[in-house]
Write a protein that holds these residues in place. Structure first.
Motif, PDB file in Angstrom:
ATOM      1  N   GLU A  84      37.503  27.011  -1.594  1.00 45.15           N
ATOM      2  CA  GLU A  84      37.845  26.339  -0.346  1.00 45.15           C
ATOM      3  C   GLU A  84      38.440  24.961  -0.608  1.00 45.15           C
ATOM      4  N   GLN A  85      37.896  24.234  -1.573  1.00 47.63           N
ATOM      5  CA  GLN A  85      38.418  22.909  -1.898  1.00 47.63           C
ATOM      6  C   GLN A  85      39.826  22.999  -2.482  1.00 47.63           C
ATOM      7  N   ILE A  86      40.044  23.983  -3.352  1.00 52.88           N
ATOM      8  CA  ILE A  86      41.380  24.170  -3.924  1.00 52.88           C
ATOM      9  C   ILE A  86      42.386  24.488  -2.828  1.00 52.88           C
ATOM     10  N   ALA A  87      42.000  25.375  -1.915  1.00 51.65           N
ATOM     11  CA  ALA A  87      42.890  25.742  -0.809  1.00 51.65           C
ATOM     12  C   ALA A  87      43.190  24.532   0.069  1.00 51.65           C
ATOM     13  N   LYS A  88      42.206  23.670   0.294  1.00 51.17           N
ATOM     14  CA  LYS A  88      42.407  22.477   1.113  1.00 51.17           C
ATOM     15  C   LYS A  88      43.377  21.517   0.441  1.00 51.17           C
ATOM     16  N   VAL A  89      43.232  21.307  -0.868  1.00 50.57           N
ATOM     17  CA  VAL A  89      44.153  20.437  -1.601  1.00 50.57           C
ATOM     18  C   VAL A  89      45.568  20.999  -1.524  1.00 50.57           C
ATOM     19  N   GLU A  90      45.712  22.306  -1.708  1.00 50.08           N
ATOM     20  CA  GLU A  90      47.035  22.930  -1.620  1.00 50.08           C
ATOM     21  C   GLU A  90      47.640  22.739  -0.235  1.00 50.08           C
ATOM     22  N   ALA A  91      46.811  22.896   0.794  1.00 50.64           N
ATOM     23  CA  ALA A  91      47.303  22.743   2.168  1.00 50.64           C
ATOM     24  C   ALA A  91      47.773  21.316   2.431  1.00 50.64           C
ATOM     25  N   LEU A  92      47.010  20.325   1.965  1.00 52.64           N
ATOM     26  CA  LEU A  92      47.381  18.925   2.181  1.00 52.64           C
ATOM     27  C   LEU A  92      48.686  18.577   1.477  1.00 52.64           C
ATOM     28  N   VAL A  93      48.818  19.025   0.235  1.00 50.74           N
ATOM     29  CA  VAL A  93      50.025  18.706  -0.532  1.00 50.74           C
ATOM     30  C   VAL A  93      51.244  19.399   0.070  1.00 50.74           C
ATOM     31  N   ASN A  94      51.107  20.666   0.432  1.00 50.80           N
ATOM     32  CA  ASN A  94      52.246  21.383   0.999  1.00 50.80           C
ATOM     33  C   ASN A  94      52.627  20.849   2.376  1.00 50.80           C
ATOM     34  N   ALA A  95      51.674  20.304   3.104  1.00 51.29           N
ATOM     35  CA  ALA A  95      51.996  19.659   4.383  1.00 51.29           C
ATOM     36  C   ALA A  95      52.860  18.427   4.141  1.00 51.29           C
ATOM     37  N   GLU A  96      52.547  17.671   3.084  1.00 51.32           N
ATOM     38  CA  GLU A  96      53.357  16.498   2.724  1.00 51.32           C
ATOM     39  C   GLU A  96      54.777  16.938   2.333  1.00 51.32           C
ATOM     40  N   ILE A  97      54.857  18.056   1.608  1.00 54.56           N
ATOM     41  CA  ILE A  97      56.169  18.566   1.188  1.00 54.56           C
ATOM     42  C   ILE A  97      57.006  18.959   2.404  1.00 54.56           C
ATOM     43  N   LEU A  98      56.369  19.664   3.357  1.00 56.50           N
ATOM     44  CA  LEU A  98      57.082  20.107   4.550  1.00 56.50           C
ATOM     45  C   LEU A  98      57.527  18.937   5.424  1.00 56.50           C
ATOM     46  N   ALA A  99      56.794  17.843   5.386  1.00 59.50           N
ATOM     47  CA  ALA A  99      57.173  16.661   6.169  1.00 59.50           C
ATOM     48  C   ALA A  99      58.493  16.069   5.683  1.00 59.50           C
ATOM     49  N   ASN A 100      58.821  16.326   4.414  1.00 63.98           N
ATOM     50  CA  ASN A 100      60.108  15.913   3.835  1.00 63.98           C
ATOM     51  C   ASN A 100      60.364  14.414   3.964  1.00 63.98           C
ATOM     52  N   ALA A 101      59.319  13.620   3.737  1.00 61.18           N
ATOM     53  CA  ALA A 101      59.460  12.160   3.831  1.00 61.18           C
ATOM     54  C   ALA A 101      60.236  11.622   2.640  1.00 61.18           C
ATOM     55  N   ALA A 102      60.992  10.547   2.878  1.00 57.91           N
ATOM     56  CA  ALA A 102      61.763   9.916   1.813  1.00 57.91           C
ATOM     57  C   ALA A 102      60.841   9.187   0.847  1.00 57.91           C
ATOM     58  N   THR A 103      61.202   9.223  -0.436  1.00 53.65           N
ATOM     59  CA  THR A 103      60.447   8.511  -1.461  1.00 53.65           C
ATOM     60  C   THR A 103      60.991   7.094  -1.588  1.00 53.65           C
ATOM     61  N   GLN A 104      60.085   6.129  -1.709  1.00 53.95           N
ATOM     62  CA  GLN A 104      60.519   4.726  -1.826  1.00 53.95           C
ATOM     63  C   GLN A 104      59.856   4.086  -3.036  1.00 53.95           C
ATOM     64  N   ALA A 105      60.647   3.422  -3.870  1.00 54.67           N
ATOM     65  CA  ALA A 105      60.122   2.712  -5.040  1.00 54.67           C
ATOM     66  C   ALA A 105      60.536   1.247  -4.924  1.00 54.67           C
ATOM     67  N   ARG A 106      59.551   0.340  -5.032  1.00 57.08           N
ATOM     68  CA  ARG A 106      59.819  -1.095  -4.924  1.00 57.08           C
ATOM     69  C   ARG A 106      59.184  -1.826  -6.103  1.00 57.08           C
ATOM     70  N   VAL A 107      59.908  -2.787  -6.646  1.00 56.89           N
ATOM     71  CA  VAL A 107      59.379  -3.645  -7.705  1.00 56.89           C
ATOM     72  C   VAL A 107      58.891  -4.934  -7.050  1.00 56.89           C
ATOM     73  N   MET A 108      57.640  -5.301  -7.358  1.00 61.50           N
ATOM     74  CA  MET A 108      57.063  -6.495  -6.730  1.00 61.50           C
ATOM     75  C   MET A 108      56.029  -7.120  -7.644  1.00 61.50           C
ATOM     76  N   LYS A 109      55.567  -8.281  -7.274  1.00 63.60           N
ATOM     77  CA  LYS A 109      54.516  -8.955  -8.022  1.00 63.60           C
ATOM     78  C   LYS A 109      53.243  -8.134  -7.953  1.00 63.60           C
ATOM     79  N   ILE A 110      52.448  -8.189  -9.021  1.00 59.27           N
ATOM     80  CA  ILE A 110      51.219  -7.417  -9.085  1.00 59.27           C
ATOM     81  C   ILE A 110      50.278  -7.764  -7.944  1.00 59.27           C
ATOM     82  N   ASP A 111      50.221  -9.057  -7.568  1.00 61.22           N
ATOM     83  CA  ASP A 111      49.352  -9.475  -6.467  1.00 61.22           C
ATOM     84  C   ASP A 111      49.799  -8.857  -5.154  1.00 61.22           C
TER      85      ASP A 111
END
Length: 370
Positions: free
Chosen positions: A103-130
């Motif tokens: 059940e836990q494995i299935a839940k993790v798969e469902a959460l990740v695939n929901a993120e994939i289906l949302a098709n959100a853009a990836t953003q990478a930013r360089v900033m100070k550690i703080d």
């Protein structure tokens, strides 16, 4: 992250690891040549293996989403303990003290695939550690970071990462966990596939189910019920076979009573029962002890190329002859050993060819002790 690719000119082809670094070697950087040769004055065009990089990127990006999902499903104690990402799959080690349930494995798969289906853009930013810490970005405990860090936001995940990633979560395609195991105390490992590797994995499973369904002469959806039915039939047949073996051994045992030899007032019987198993040997031995009253008995059978031996001594004779010693004496002659209680003992052997001689020696062995 490194790539395997190639450099080409009109004269030769050079395979390299991390072609970006090799391309920059003119400016004093270094790469590693794994095939071919370079000469001073050569001019090359660097070419990354695009398909391999795309597959690796998918597996790399999904690791971030999986890490986030594992924390949601299993708890905030989940922390990365190691990872390996390549074009075939992602392998992720994390702190957790119990195997994941289906059940836990299935839940993790469902959460990740929901993120994939949302098709959100990836953003990478360089900033100070703080500043990165203020955003709530996930940081690995014990890891050393510089003054500036790269914060990767992919779906609902925000972590520090300097690697190459997909442009949108939908580029990952599909996510499937293929293995979950323990690698150390308090550390679990999950392996997963994405994209065309996930499709190939699912098609392989579908093919396996189809072949099983064909063997069972059932539709794929009916396989679990049909398999349960077959297993019940097997259990019933095993019980029937065991009962028949018991009856066969019992009938043979009745015939053996007359073959017992009197040795100093002790009835001695050593015989082979065809078609019996260990259970049938014990049951027949008990019946023979009741009929012979004062006796030392050895019964043996050959099953699957192995020897099974049972020895029994009636209670009034164990002071002279012990079943454990008797069965071990016979077993040693057929390539085995065994032991047990003074009145009942079992043994096994690997050399059926010596069984006849071993049984014939029982009478003399008992005579020395009676």
């Amino acid at each position: 992250m490194g790539d395997t690719g190639e450099l080409r000119n009109g004269r030769s082809r050079v395979l390299v690891e991390d072609t970006i670094k090799v391309q920059a070697s003119v400016h004093g950087h270094s790469g590693r040549i794994v095939e071919g040769e370079l000469e001073i004055g050569d001019v090359f065009v660097a070419r990354v293996d695009g398909d391999k990089r795309a597959k690796t990127m998918r597996n790399h990006s999904v690791t971030h989403l999986m890490h986030k999902a594992l924390r949601e499903v299993l708890g905030g104690h989940v922390q990365q303990k190691g990872s390996l990402v390549n074009a075939e799959r992602t392998r992720f080690d994390f702190a957790h003290n119990a195997p994941m349930t289906e059940e836990q494995i299935a839940k993790v798969e469902a959460l990740v695939n929901a993120e994939i289906l949302a098709n959100a853009a990836t953003q990478a930013r360089v900033m100070k550690i703080d500043d990165a810490q203020k955003t709530g970005a996930m940081m690995l405990f014990g890891e050393k970071y510089g003054e500036e860090v790269r914060v990767l936001e992919i779906g609902s995940s925000r972590e520090l990462c300097g690697g190459t990633h997909v442009q949108r979560t939908g580029d990952i395609g599909v996510f499937k966990i293929v293995a979950e195991s323990g690698v150390a105390a308090g550390v679990r490992r999950v392996e997963a596939v994405t994209g065309d590797n996930a499709l190939a994995y699912l098609q392989s499973l579908e093919g396996t189910v189809g072949r099983i369904a064909g063997t069972l002469k059932a539709a794929p959806a009916e396989v679990p019920a049909r398999l349960a039915q077959v297993l019940e039939q097997v259990k019933a047949l095993e019980k029937e076979v065991a009962a028949l073996k018991g009856k066969l051994a019992s009938s043979q045992g009745d015939e053996l009573v007359a073959k017992a030899v009197d040795v100093k007032g002790l009835k001695v019987l050593a015989a082979q029962l065809d078609g019996a198993d260990a259970k049938a040997l014990r049951e027949t031995l008990d019946k023979l002890k009741d009929k012979l009253k004062t006796a030392a008995i050895v019964l043996a059978t050959v099953e699957g190329g192995k020897v099974q031996i049972a020895a029994g001594v009636t209670a009034d004779s164990t002071a002279k002859v012990k079943a454990g010693e008797l069965v071990n004496f016979v077993a040693q002659q057929v390539g085995g050993k065994g032991g047990g209680k003074p009145d009942m003992a079992m043994a096994g052997g690997t050399d059926p060819s010596q069984l006849g001689a071993a049984l014939a020696s029982v009478q003399g062995w008992v005579a020395e002790r009676a």
